[in-house]
Each structure stands twice: as structure tokens, then as C-alpha cells.
Enzyme design. Sequence first.
Site, short mmCIF file in Angstrom:
data_model
loop_
_atom_site.label_atom_id
_atom_site.label_comp_id
_atom_site.label_asym_id
_atom_site.label_seq_id
_atom_site.Cartn_x
_atom_site.Cartn_y
_atom_site.Cartn_z
CB CYS A 155 -0.56 -0.17 1.20
SG CYS A 155 -1.77 -1.66 1.42
NE ARG A 180 4.52 1.78 -0.81
CZ ARG A 180 5.86 1.82 -0.85
NH1 ARG A 180 6.95 1.39 -1.20
NH2 ARG A 180 5.52 1.00 1.03
CD1 TRP A 227 -0.79 -5.02 -5.26
CD2 TRP A 227 -0.40 -6.06 -2.92
NE1 TRP A 227 -0.44 -6.08 -5.13
CE2 TRP A 227 -0.21 -7.14 -4.08
CE3 TRP A 227 -0.20 -6.59 -1.41
CZ2 TRP A 227 0.74 -8.68 -3.98
CZ3 TRP A 227 -0.07 -8.04 -1.46
CH2 TRP A 227 0.63 -8.63 -2.46
CG ASN A 229 2.47 -0.09 4.13
OD1 ASN A 229 2.41 -1.74 3.62
ND2 ASN A 229 3.89 -0.06 3.54
N GLY A 230 0.79 -1.99 5.76
CA GLY A 230 1.25 -3.17 6.99
C GLY A 230 -0.19 -3.55 7.60
CD GLU A 237 17.15 -9.68 -12.57
OE1 GLU A 237 16.90 -10.80 -11.73
OE2 GLU A 237 16.55 -8.82 -12.84
CE LYS A 292 13.30 -7.99 -13.56
NZ LYS A 292 14.17 -7.28 -12.41
CD GLU A 331 10.24 -9.51 -12.01
OE1 GLU A 331 10.51 -8.69 -10.93
OE2 GLU A 331 10.84 -9.08 -12.87
CG HIS A 390 22.56 -33.67 -14.69
ND1 HIS A 390 22.98 -34.45 -14.13
CD2 HIS A 390 22.67 -32.60 -14.63
CE1 HIS A 390 24.31 -34.64 -14.69
NE2 HIS A 390 24.85 -33.43 -15.04
CE LYS A 413 11.85 -0.91 -7.52
NZ LYS A 413 12.00 -1.54 -8.28
C1 G6P Z 1 9.90 -7.00 -5.18
C2 G6P Z 1 10.44 -6.53 -6.41
C3 G6P Z 1 11.60 -7.06 -7.24
C4 G6P Z 1 12.62 -5.95 -5.73
C5 G6P Z 1 12.74 -7.70 -4.86
C6 G6P Z 1 13.59 -7.08 -4.21
O1 G6P Z 1 9.32 -8.65 -5.37
O2 G6P Z 1 9.27 -6.19 -7.04
O3 G6P Z 1 11.95 -6.17 -8.28
O4 G6P Z 1 14.07 -7.47 -6.32
O5 G6P Z 1 11.37 -6.96 -4.43
O6 G6P Z 1 12.88 -5.76 -3.47
P1 G6P Z 1 14.91 -4.95 -2.58
O7 G6P Z 1 14.24 -3.17 -2.47
O8 G6P Z 1 14.66 -5.38 -1.46
O9 G6P Z 1 15.84 -4.68 -3.57
#
Ligand code: G6P
Length: 610
Positions: free
Chosen positions: A2, A27, A75, A101-102, A483, A487, A490, A506, A605
Site C-alpha cells: 500500500c 506499490r 494492495w 500500510n502493513g 535474472e 524479468k 515478471e 540433468h 515494488k
Molecule cells: C520485489 C520487487 C523486485 C525486487 C524485490 C526485492 O519483489 O518487485 O523487483 O527485486 O522486491 O526488493 P529490494 O527493494 O529489497 O531490492
Amino acid sequence: MCGIVGYIGEKEALPILINGLKALEYRGYDSAGVAVFSKNGIREKKTVGQVEVLEKAVGDDVDFKGNLGIAHTRWATHGAPSEANAHPHSDCSRRVFLVHNGIIENYKELKNYLSERGHIFKSETDTESVAHLIEDFLEEGKDFKTALIDTLKMIRGAYALAIADAKNPEILYAAKLSSPLVIGVGKDENFLASDPSAVIGNTRDFIYLKDGELAEITRDKINISNLEKQPTPIEIVRLEWNLEQAQKGDFPHFMLKEIFEGPEIVRFAFRGRIISKENRVMLGGLEQVSDKIKKIKRLIILACGTSYYAGLVGEYLFEEIAKLPTEVHFASEFRYREEPFDEGTAVLAISQSGETADTLAALRKAKEKGLLTLGIVNTVGSTIARETNAGVYNHAGPEIGVASTKAFLSQITILVLMAIYLSKSNDKDSLTESLLKELEKIPEKIEKILLQAPAIEKLALKYKDCGNFLFIGRRYNYPTALEGALKLKEVSYIHAEGYGAGEMKHGPLAMISPDFPTMAIVPQNGVSEKIYSNLEEIKARKGPILAIATEGDKKISSLANDVIYIPKTIEPLEPLLTVVPLQLFAYYAGVNRGFNVDKPRNLAKSVTVE
Ligand code: G6P
């Protein structure tokens, strides 16, 4: 998660709150709400969907006026996205209004207790119980601040709260425990936000509220105290970001803008930290613990998501450059492990936001064990930055796209510098020299890759309808493969898996078929011959191959269906180049499949809940 925005000052609160919410949408964004307060009363609106829906809903209301206001993007965690569950929440008498938020962990107990005492609940949220609890204490005759403090002492869990007393629209309250909240300090006006990007257009001075603190904010005063009503010190941090950095500019999406910031971000990360003449690195943030750093015998890297994959690159870097035994853990797993720590163990938390709940909890566990804690954090003044013993900032500016891109480049750049800083080896000179010289050339090399964006978009169009994708790499490019797959998942929702190329036999080889492509990360280095053999096996099974290879590689075109060429660099720095085409590929696949790449479904995020 949130997002919270609050305002008190001389201006109309509404436009400031709506703009702030828009900046915070990344967020979490299934519903939104706003309330403004004036002597004439309260105006409140909640809507389901994105902030634009809320903006339209309040747009024509000429009475939506007030100089104090709170707003929220939600959220959903407790209760579906709906108008009733959207914040602000209020008590029965509509005196107490708050956004949160929380997670309030003991909300069920509180709700039962309060219901028995006659409180009627209007939502399914955990948050609403906080408003009623404050009301309950007010009914006992307590003043607002005391009622609020007594409430904070009773709730368990995590919270960032912005609270208004409709009876007194001259003061805005804020409290925090484990969820981020900042106060933007202005002239005759003050702001509240989950993170500075929400109000950076209005001020660059921020107070990062600490856990257990309560702020009373008027238009020209800020008092901060603990829950025993004792004042706590106030530190104002000036942020060097500007509004432009937090906006898209000419780019259609933040994600693309942030990928294109790559060269600059790498420069920001090493600028002022390389002492070329002396062939060494200076990391001011680590100086205060330099003696302790010399004694580190084992390093544990803790992170989540993309930061975790940067950590995996770090593992190779620390072992090769600093000769330091290193291991990387998902922060969410480390928390629940009971491994013994020898003297000389240190932890390094990597986090873009500096607020990820799991990384923070893992860090706190390490602190409890008495370990030295270091950090690589982008957000200045964030909780992880404050709670580590020492650390290095990324200086990458705000990252808005939910899927992290530029932060990854920045984290790896700093990991290279840190590995050199930690290096104790006598023969470090030649390796250090070549690393530092080459690092300075990386931004230009990334620029060259970015020029190929149109060609990469064509490849994304060609492959965008595949249901699956395999990403393979070895050594430094094994984390890059992970990674790259993350990506693609995501932002394009294509199922993708990253694998160490040597593991093909394997398991993954069984999946290969003409409609199951492989992205091979195969720059020319000590292990490329090995990957060529893996590619032969894929080719023999008619699996399409898309390769990231070094300019001038003659062999790859005979193996791969499509090739993206990148400039040559030394192996430890390869991830800084190889990840860029993977980011672009994922971006274009997502956009051409019609998805909102900046705000992928179900993702946030800043993950400030466990
Ligand atoms: C969320 C974001 C990712 C990020 C991860 C860790 O999942 O969507 O993009 O890599 O959190 O976040 P941080 O702020 O700790 O790097």
C-alpha cells in the site's frame, strides 16, 4: 504494497494527495481513497481500480476542500478490493480517520473485543480495528494523542499510519513500526508519504520516521516522540533526486527509462569511489568499520528477488577477487535457519528499497547474533540503511518500475568495488587494475547494447507467443540467466526458467522441443566452449536458440537461430553487459503481449509484508 500520502499546509490538500498517490501507484493499486478535512467538515471518496478512477470521482466535487488530508493506494491483504475495504477507515463516530500500510496481526482479537463493546465494523480489513480502538480510548475520556499511543501499544504487527482527528483539522498524526513512512518538510506545509517519490516535487527535505515513533505534524511544526511521550531526535535528510528522475520523461514506460539509465547508473555507482592512481577503491560508508572488515572470514549475502540474483554475482566476485568464502541466502529462508556462525562471519544485505520485510527480518536476526552487518541500499535513510552497521549507497535515483532493472546494474557495480575493497590478496594489483580500468569503460559498452533496442524488439516479437523459455549461463552468467528468466516472467507472464548450462542433461533437456526456445548467455570466456556443447545438444533436439554472444564470435551463428552481440569485457564484469539485452527482451515481450510492464499483475515494488 500500500501507499500512503498525507498533507497539512496552506494549500488545497486534494491535488497534492492525488499526485502523490499517482507516484506511489507502483506499490499497490487495486483500490484507492482520499479524505480531506476542514472546519466545514470531511470529504471522503474511495474507489476500486487505479488512481485515475479516484481522480475522476473527486474531480467534479467543488466541495472537496481542506488543507489537511490523507490518501492511500491499497494492495489487498485482508478483504477483497472494494470501496468498503479501501482506506481511509474510520470509527463509528467518524472522528478518527486513518490510512495504513502493513498488517495488524491481532486484528481478530481486537475486532471481537471491540464488537463486544458495541463497535460496528464496515469493512473486512485489519486496519479498521485501529480506528475503533482509538475511538474506544477516546470514549474513556483520553485526549487524542494518549488514545493513539494506547492503541499503538495494543496493536501487534507492522504499520505505517497516517491519522487525522476530524474534530481538530490542524494536526496530522503519523506512526510507524516495520513499514516505511517519511515526513516531507516544507515551508508552511508538511507532507507524509510511504516514500519520498510521492512528494519529491514539493520538497527535498525528509525525516525518516523510526520504528516506535509518533509524529504530530502541523503546517509549521513537527514533534516526534516515542510511545512514552519523550521527544526523540529529528534528523532531516536532503535528497538529491529531482522530480524528473521520478518521472517518465519521453519514455513510454518507467521500465524502459530505467533500462536506458543503465550507463549513467553504473557511473553514479563508481563515481568518486575509484582512486585510479593508487589502484584502489574508496568506500566512505565502510570506513567506520574498516578494522572489523579486515577480520571478516565468511560473508553471508541476504536479499530477495533481483537483489538476490545480484547477490549471487557477488558470491563469484567475493570469492574470486577477495578470496572470501561467501554464500547467498534468500532472506526469507535465512530467517528460519539455525546455522552456527563462527567469529568473523559478516552479513551483507542487498536491497533497492531498503524496506523489504524479509531482508529486514533476516538482518535483524544477524544483528541479534552479534554479526557485523553491511548493506548495499539504494534508498537513502531507509530502514535497512539505518539498521546496518555500515554500507554503501547505490545513488541510482528512484526506481519506479516494479521489475527491478537499473538497481541490478548498480548493485553489481558496487559489489565489484566492495570485493576489491575487501581483497586482502597481495597479488591483487593486476586483477584490480584491469577491473577498475574496465569498469570505467562499461557505461559506453552498455550504450552500444542499448542502440540495438529495435533489433531486440524484433526478436521479442518473434518469440513473444512461446509458452515457455529456458535461460542458461555458466559462472558469472548463471545468475544472469536466473535474472533474465525472472524479468521475462515478471513483465510478460511467459513461463521462464533459469538454469546453469551444465545442468541441461540433468533435467531441462527433456523439455526441449521446436516450440521451447532457449536463451543462451554465452560471451567468450573460459567456459564458452562448454556452453557450445550444451547448445549442440539443444540444437540436436530442434530447440530454437537465441544467444547473447561477444562481438566477433564466429562459432555462435552456426549454433543459434538468433544472436544479440555485445562488446567484449572481462568475465567478472560480464553480467553488467549480458543482463541489458535480457531486460530489453523482457520489456518488449511484455509490451507486445499487451501488458502493463511497469505494474505487473499481483506484484508490488516494495514488499513490506512477509
Ligand atoms: C520485489 C520487487 C523486485 C525486487 C524485490 C526485492 O519483489 O518487485 O523487483 O527485486 O522486491 O526488493 P529490494 O527493494 O529489497 O531490492
